[in-house]
Design an enzyme around this catalytic site. Structure first.
Site, PDB file in Angstrom:
ATOM      1  N   HIS A 110    -134.735 -20.063  -2.867  1.00 28.49           N
ATOM      2  CA  HIS A 110    -133.942 -20.285  -3.816  1.00 28.49           C
ATOM      3  C   HIS A 110    -133.420 -21.199  -4.236  1.00 28.49           C
ATOM      4  CE1 HIS A 110    -136.954 -16.744  -4.500  1.00 28.49           C
ATOM      5  NE2 HIS A 110    -136.014 -15.470  -3.569  1.00 28.49           N
TER       6      HIS A 110
ATOM      7  N   ASN B 195    -119.513 -42.826 -12.680  1.00 24.32           N
ATOM      8  CA  ASN B 195    -120.014 -42.918 -14.377  1.00 24.32           C
ATOM      9  C   ASN B 195    -120.385 -43.867 -14.499  1.00 24.32           C
ATOM     10  OD1 ASN B 195    -118.888 -39.753 -13.227  1.00 24.32           O
ATOM     11  ND2 ASN B 195    -117.572 -40.235 -14.683  1.00 24.32           N
TER      12      ASN B 195
HETATM   13  C1  HEM Z   1    -108.494 -36.068  -8.845  1.00 26.52           C
HETATM   14  C2  HEM Z   1    -109.469 -36.059  -8.727  1.00 26.52           C
HETATM   15  C3  HEM Z   1    -111.045 -35.927  -8.260  1.00 26.52           C
HETATM   16  C4  HEM Z   1    -111.480 -34.889  -7.521  1.00 26.52           C
HETATM   17  C5  HEM Z   1    -110.486 -34.199  -6.746  1.00 26.52           C
HETATM   18  C6  HEM Z   1    -113.099 -35.101  -7.459  1.00 26.52           C
HETATM   19  C7  HEM Z   1    -113.755 -34.346  -6.157  1.00 26.52           C
HETATM   20  C8  HEM Z   1    -114.822 -34.376  -6.286  1.00 26.52           C
HETATM   21  C9  HEM Z   1    -115.571 -33.326  -5.291  1.00 26.52           C
HETATM   22  C10 HEM Z   1    -114.995 -32.889  -4.240  1.00 26.52           C
HETATM   23  C11 HEM Z   1    -117.119 -33.922  -5.198  1.00 26.52           C
HETATM   24  C12 HEM Z   1    -118.008 -33.542  -4.144  1.00 26.52           C
HETATM   25  C13 HEM Z   1    -118.537 -34.652  -3.038  1.00 26.52           C
HETATM   26  C14 HEM Z   1    -119.887 -34.095  -2.454  1.00 26.52           C
HETATM   27  O1  HEM Z   1    -119.207 -32.417  -2.013  1.00 26.52           O
HETATM   28  O2  HEM Z   1    -120.121 -34.666  -1.344  1.00 26.52           O
HETATM   29  C15 HEM Z   1    -117.295 -35.084  -5.870  1.00 26.52           C
HETATM   30  C16 HEM Z   1    -118.439 -36.255  -6.138  1.00 26.52           C
HETATM   31  C17 HEM Z   1    -117.667 -37.054  -7.255  1.00 26.52           C
HETATM   32  N1  HEM Z   1    -116.823 -37.448  -8.418  1.00 26.52           N
HETATM   33 FE1  HEM Z   1    -115.703 -36.639  -8.423  1.00 26.52          FE
HETATM   34  N2  HEM Z   1    -113.305 -36.270  -8.162  1.00 26.52           N
HETATM   35  C18 HEM Z   1    -112.123 -36.126  -9.191  1.00 26.52           C
HETATM   36  C19 HEM Z   1    -112.518 -37.426 -10.276  1.00 26.52           C
HETATM   37  C20 HEM Z   1    -113.745 -38.501 -10.498  1.00 26.52           C
HETATM   38  C21 HEM Z   1    -113.613 -38.265 -11.140  1.00 26.52           C
HETATM   39  C22 HEM Z   1    -113.039 -39.401 -11.789  1.00 26.52           C
HETATM   40  C23 HEM Z   1    -115.098 -39.659 -11.553  1.00 26.52           C
HETATM   41  C24 HEM Z   1    -115.438 -40.554 -12.025  1.00 26.52           C
HETATM   42  C25 HEM Z   1    -115.231 -42.028 -12.120  1.00 26.52           C
HETATM   43  C26 HEM Z   1    -116.044 -38.408 -10.493  1.00 26.52           C
HETATM   44  C27 HEM Z   1    -116.857 -39.210  -9.320  1.00 26.52           C
HETATM   45  C28 HEM Z   1    -118.315 -38.491  -9.245  1.00 26.52           C
HETATM   46  C29 HEM Z   1    -119.172 -38.523  -8.792  1.00 26.52           C
HETATM   47  C30 HEM Z   1    -120.121 -40.022  -8.985  1.00 26.52           C
HETATM   48  C31 HEM Z   1    -119.761 -37.188  -7.980  1.00 26.52           C
HETATM   49  C32 HEM Z   1    -120.877 -37.608  -7.183  1.00 26.52           C
HETATM   50  C33 HEM Z   1    -121.050 -38.494  -5.341  1.00 26.52           C
HETATM   51  C34 HEM Z   1    -121.844 -38.255  -5.118  1.00 26.52           C
HETATM   52  O3  HEM Z   1    -123.441 -38.767  -5.524  1.00 26.52           O
HETATM   53  O4  HEM Z   1    -122.619 -38.070  -3.731  1.00 26.52           O
HETATM   54  N3  HEM Z   1    -114.978 -38.336  -9.235  1.00 26.52           N
HETATM   55  N4  HEM Z   1    -115.989 -34.992  -6.700  1.00 26.52           N
END
Ligand code: HEM
Length: 496
Positions: free
Chosen positions: A75, A122
């Site tokens: 699921h 992003n």
């Molecule tokens: C302190 C701030 C942030 C934290 C703690 C955070 C944390 C996370 C976490 C835990 C994941 C999951 C990763 C995984 O399990 O593979 C993630 C994925 C992601 N984050 Fe952040 N994030 C933050 C800020 C941002 C910002 C500002 C952006 C954009 C510029 C962003 C873009 C992304 C993207 C694109 C993914 C997906 C990555 C993938 O496709 O594997 N994040 N983030």
């Protein structure tokens, strides 16, 4: 537009507030210590890096990165993403419809001779909040209400948005047409945070990264997106898979913007604030390359579910393939973090979540593995690489891997001078760029749709939050505020 009715679930937070009117508990860390300043990280001066001793935030982030447990074995439905790039949706879970209003992730993993470089960005140039101290709370309001398990919870969303006016710029973008792309192929990508390039002499410039779609930017109307969500929840995934399988390879041109230290010191807005763009008229896009998606993964789970992107995966060394910068007349050798507060928090969070989600040796999975890896880490769950009997301690006299003088020379010497302090950064100018977006970037018909889209999310929330939203968006433009107020008045819902 039909008038949404508030029900018991929509009133969950109001009900809680009523029942807890006289509560006076202060915030605590997970181990019960009181927290004095929740919304600012501990930095060395306003633009200094964040200190590791900020255990209040490490405590929260380390919990945040472990919030999800693995999806169920039945699921749980697969979704988007590709080979060394992965497109995603910020808030929806696995199986959530592709065509909902949200920000999309645009992440690319480069396998270079000097290690892995991940550009984890992003499809918008700005983000909602700028201090990572606010990130876990912000994500919570985009996700499910922990009591009703429903999303969106409009009260949670508008409460946080209107209490933190730095969210204005990204909120406007999310409610514009760009909030629902027609496909992953037809959107631009942005590194969003500010990084730094270091040249061979160890001097550095700040930079931003941009991907411009060669398929153009095409978006869906809210009505069409809703229809598609019912018919084909995997609309974006299907489009991308089919395009690549039929050799209609999507591509993006890659650009950088560069800001020298002098320019950064004099810039009228904070260059490390990820709620702001760097104006193209002042910092033009410099073309550096092209990116083509020409292969679907052979095994989705191995290559996509197990991918571990990380903004801390940066390449410090000069390579033959480094980028020529026409501003500094030098090769930009390595990529380094900047004092961007959000980026500083991200440097910790991703490896932390991967160690939890994929195991301590996630980097040894083929999709995450660099071409070479020699270090003093050993063992742990999932170890694959033996390191061939090399010593497991440093320093040593038995020819274990040694420090790389080139990499050492390139680490920039940072002059830091400041008082380590939590300074809330939320009240910088939050409206000038939002106004430019609303008045100069959007055309009249786009502004009309933006207002309709905002009203769809504002109508189901409480009157108090509606009034706060009207006040906040009036700071962007009086006319915008007036139109929101009138829209809300003529279609007012009835509170329970
Ligand atoms: C302190 C701030 C942030 C934290 C703690 C955070 C944390 C996370 C976490 C835990 C994941 C999951 C990763 C995984 O399990 O593979 C993630 C994925 C992601 N984050 Fe952040 N994030 C933050 C800020 C941002 C910002 C500002 C952006 C954009 C510029 C962003 C873009 C992304 C993207 C694109 C993914 C997906 C990555 C993938 O496709 O594997 N994040 N983030």
């Amino acid at each position: 537009m039909s008038v949404p009715k508030r029900d018991v679930a929509a009133n969950q937070l109001s009900q809680f507030a009523k029942e807890h009117q006289n509560d006076k508990e202060s915030i605590t860390t997970t181990f019960g210590a009181p927290v004095g300043e929740k919304d600012a990280s501990l930095t060395v001066g306003y633009h200094g890096p964040v200190l590791l001793q900020d255990w209040v935030l490490i405590d929260e982030l380390a919990h945040f990165t472990r919030e999800r447990i693995p999806e169920r074995v039945v699921h749980a439905k697969e979704r988007v993403h590709l080979g060394t790039s992965r497109f995603s949706q910020v808030a929806g879970e696995l199986g959530y419809p592709d065509t909902v209003r949200d920000i999309r992730g645009f992440a690319i993993k480069f396998y270079t001779d000097d290690g892995i470089w991940d550009l984890v960005g992003n499809n918008q140039p700005v983000f909602f909040v700028k201090d990572f101290a606010l990130f876990p709370s912000f994500i919570h309001v985009m996700k499910r209400n922990p009591k009703t398990h429903l999303r969106p919870d409009y009260d949670m969303f508008w409460d946080m948005i209107t209490l933190r006016p730095e969210t204005t710029h990204t909120t406007l973008i999310m409610f514009s047409d760009r909030g629902i792309p027609n496909s992953y192929r037809q959107m631009h990508g942005y590194g969003t945070n500010t990084y730094a390039f270091v040249n061979a002499q160890g001097t550095f410039v700040y930079c931003k990264f941009h991907w411009r779609s060669n398929q153009g930017v095409v978006n869906l109307s809210s009505e069409e997106a809703e229809r598609i969500a019912g018919r084909d929840p995997d609309y974006h995934t299907r489009d991308l898979y089919n395009a690549i399988e039929s050799a209609d390879y999507p591509s993006w041109n890659f650009y950088i913007q560069v800001m020298t230290l002098d320019q950064a010191a004099k810039n009228s807005y904070d260059p490390f604030d990820d709620t702001k763009v760097w104006l193209h008229s002042e910092y033009p896009l410099i073309p550096v390359g092209r990116f083509v998606l020409n292969k679907n993964p052979k095994n989705y789970f191995a290559e996509i579910e197990q991918i571990g992107m990380d903004p801390a995966h940066l390449v410090p060394e000069r390579t033959e393939k480094s980028i020529w910068c026409p501003f500094t007349f030098s090769y930009l050798a390595g990529i380094e973090p900047s004092p961007d507060r959000m980026l500083q928090g991200r440097l910790f969070a991703y490896a932390d979540t991967h160690r939890y989600r994929l195991g301590p040796n996630y980097i040894q999975l083929p999709v995450n593995s660099p071409f070479k890896m020699h270090n003093y880490n050993r063992d742990g769950q999932g170890t694959v690489i033996s390191q061939g009997g090399a010593p497991n301690y440093h320093p040593n006299t038995f020819n274990g891997p040694h420090e790389d003088v080139r990499a050492k020379a390139l680490s920039p010497a940072l002059a830091l001078n400041g008082i380590a302090k939590r300074v809330d950064s939320g009240n910088d100018d939050n409206f000038t760029q939002s106004r430019m977006f609303y008045k100069n970037v959007l055309k009249a018909d786009e502004r009309n749709r933006l207002i309709t889209n905002m009203l769809t999310w504002l109508l189901p929330t409480t009157v108090v939050l509606q009034e706060r939203a009207v006040a906040m968006f009036s700071n962007v433009d009086q006319e915008l505020g007036r139109r929101l107020r009138e829209g809300l008045k003529t279609r007012q819902h009835v509170d329970l």
